[in-house]
Structure formats: structure tokens, C-alpha cells
Scaffold this active site. Structure first.
Site, PDB file in Angstrom:
ATOM      1  N   HIS A 207       0.841  -1.203   0.000  1.00 45.53           N
ATOM      2  CA  HIS A 207       0.000   0.000   0.000  1.00 45.53           C
ATOM      3  C   HIS A 207       0.866   1.239   0.000  1.00 45.53           C
ATOM      4  CE1 HIS A 207       0.687  -1.371   4.151  1.00 45.53           C
ATOM      5  NE2 HIS A 207       0.797  -0.083   4.459  1.00 45.53           N
TER       6      HIS A 207
HETATM    7  P1  AMP Z   1       2.123   0.536   7.371  1.00 44.08           P
HETATM    8  O1  AMP Z   1       1.717  -0.903   7.273  1.00 44.08           O
HETATM    9  O2  AMP Z   1       3.150   0.795   8.431  1.00 44.08           O
HETATM   10  O3  AMP Z   1       2.530   1.128   6.045  1.00 44.08           O
HETATM   11  O4  AMP Z   1       0.868   1.389   7.819  1.00 44.08           O
HETATM   12  C1  AMP Z   1      -0.415   0.859   7.822  1.00 44.08           C
HETATM   13  C2  AMP Z   1      -1.426   1.986   7.851  1.00 44.08           C
HETATM   14  O5  AMP Z   1      -2.707   1.389   7.830  1.00 44.08           O
HETATM   15  C3  AMP Z   1      -1.368   2.876   9.093  1.00 44.08           C
HETATM   16  O6  AMP Z   1      -1.274   4.238   8.676  1.00 44.08           O
HETATM   17  C4  AMP Z   1      -2.675   2.582   9.824  1.00 44.08           C
HETATM   18  O7  AMP Z   1      -3.236   3.727  10.419  1.00 44.08           O
HETATM   19  C5  AMP Z   1      -3.563   2.059   8.740  1.00 44.08           C
HETATM   20  N1  AMP Z   1      -4.523   1.033   9.129  1.00 44.08           N
HETATM   21  C6  AMP Z   1      -4.404   0.082  10.097  1.00 44.08           C
HETATM   22  N2  AMP Z   1      -5.451  -0.755  10.067  1.00 44.08           N
HETATM   23  C7  AMP Z   1      -6.260  -0.323   9.054  1.00 44.08           C
HETATM   24  C8  AMP Z   1      -7.474  -0.790   8.520  1.00 44.08           C
HETATM   25  N3  AMP Z   1      -8.075  -1.884   9.016  1.00 44.08           N
HETATM   26  N4  AMP Z   1      -8.011  -0.112   7.486  1.00 44.08           N
HETATM   27  C9  AMP Z   1      -7.417   0.978   6.980  1.00 44.08           C
HETATM   28  N5  AMP Z   1      -6.249   1.471   7.438  1.00 44.08           N
HETATM   29  C10 AMP Z   1      -5.673   0.828   8.459  1.00 44.08           C
END
Ligand code: AMP
Ligand code: ZN
Length: 204
Positions: free
Chosen positions: A118
């Protein structure tokens, strides 16, 4: 009953709420269900889905995910260059549409916590109650945050992404430092007060 909105959750200070009951599997798989969550999904095309970050760390914080399942940066090859360019282009258009005067960055966490590749689109105000600790701050303001353009360049030049992951845990523990003027700040509240002094409008 309608699910509580992201804004309401923020107002409640529940930025780190545990996974909702309706979410199945390990929390690190949460993006998969969020891609189909009408509260979070804001756009899609034939190649990607765009969702709001559930715990936004700035005024505008989105995640762009390919529809084909790519686990992480290590899974990328030269064949994905076009897809990553498309993701970046879509991210830039979204940023412009969200607030054309705000500064944004487009990139990937070197060591992500969530499964499925992502790209973050994040405005540089970092004005959000969900930004609560040093780890949050440093993950977006040190080299832990790798620009999309750097990832694409690596793929074009080497055919794979090479990141020395041993360096990254130290980055999350670094002292708090303003991302604009580089001033050291002792605490998150002091940092938040300080960064309000900066204007995040694009330089003309
Ligand atoms: P990273 O995996 O470190 O790149 O970051 C993951 C991102 O996903 C963080 O900014 C979280 O706030 C966000 N996040 C965590 N769980 C969810 C979810 N279920 N749906 C959408 N965003 C999420
Ligand atoms: Zn500053």
C-alpha cells in the site's frame, strides 16, 4: 446500526481501537477488508483501490492498494513499474483534489505493519489526534518513509527493491525532530504545538 464514522472515532480519541468485531483474521490483514468497506473505500479503477487510512496521521491520509495481491515491497519486480507509476499518478491527483495548496508525500513504509502493498498519500501538516507517539512521527518523517519515486527508480535500475531493514528499527526510536525546520522537540505535545507554527502550503 451504522458503523461509527472515522471522524467520530477520532473525536472519541479511539485512534488505536482494537479491530472491530466484524473484522476476521489477524489485524495485520485488516486492509483487505477495508478495501471493501464503504466507509473507507473512496475510489477504484481497474488496477487499484483507494481507501482512507482508518487511523489518519494527518488532515489527509489515504492508502492506495493494487487489486492484484502483492504482499510487500520485497515481492516487487520490474514488471510492477507501470503499476507503481499508476499508483503514484493516482495518488498525486487525489492529493491535488483534496487540497491543492497543501504539501503531500507519496510513499511506503520500509517495514510495514500491515499486509498487502500500500502506498501512503499523506499531507504534511500531521494535524491529527491519531498521531500519538514517536513511532508514528518517525515512521513518516525519517528515511523509514520511502518515496514512491525511489521505489520505482530501484525497480527500474535493479529489478528489485533493496532496503537494509536492520537500519529501520533505530529510526523509529530517534528523538522527535520537526520535519520542516529540524528543531528538536522534547515531547509529542510540544512537537504538535511547534508544527502548527509552520505553514504547509506549497512554496510558490
Ligand atoms: P504501514 O503498514 O506501516 O505502512 O501502515 C499501515 C497503515 O494502515 C497505518 O497508517 C494505519 O493507520 C492504517 N490502518 C491500520 N489498520 C487499518 C485498517 N483496518 N483499514 C485501513 N487502514 C488501516
Ligand atoms: Zn519546525
Amino acid at each position: 446500526m451504522a458503523t461509527k464514522s472515522v471522524q467520530k472515532r477520532e473525536a472519541d480519541g479511539k485512534c488505536d481501537a482494537p479491530p472491530q468485531k466484524k473484522q476476521f483474521g489477524h489485524w495485520s490483514q485488516g486492509l483487505k477488508s477495508s478495501m471493501d468497506d464503504p466507509e473507507l473505500r473512496i475510489d477504484a479503477d481497474e488496477k487499484i483501490v483507494i481507501i482512507k487510512d482508518k487511523y489518519p496521521k494527518a488532515k489527509f491520509h489515504f492508502l492506495l492498494l493494487p487489486k492484484i495481491s502483492i504482499p510487500n515491497l520485497k515481492s516487487l519486480t520490474k514488471e510492477h513499474v507501470e503499476l507503481l507509476q499508476h499508483i503514484e499518478k493516482k495518488g498525486k491527483a487525489l492529493a491535488k483534489k483534496s487540497d491543492p495548496n497543501l504539501e503531500f508525500r507519496f510513499g511506503y513504509h520500509a517495514v510495514p505493519s500491515m499486509s498487502l502493498l500500500h502506498m501512503h498519500v499523506i499531507s504534511q501538516d500531521f494535524d491529527s489526534p491519531c498521531l500519538k507517539n514517536k513511532k508514528h512521527w518517525n515512521s513518516f518523517t525519517t528515511e523509514y518513509f520511502v518515496d514512491s519515486s525511489d521505489i520505482i527508480k530501484q525497480l527500474q535500475e535493479r529489478g528489485r527493491v533493496e532496503l537494509d531493514t536492520s537500519r529501520f528499527q533505530e529510526m523509529l526510536k530517534r528523538n522527535l525532530r520537526c520535519h520542516v525546520c529540524k528543531k528538536d522537540l522534547p515531547t509529542i505535545p510540544a512537537l504538535k504545538t511547534h508544527i502548527k507554527l509552520h505553514s504547509y502550503s506549497k512554496k510558490s
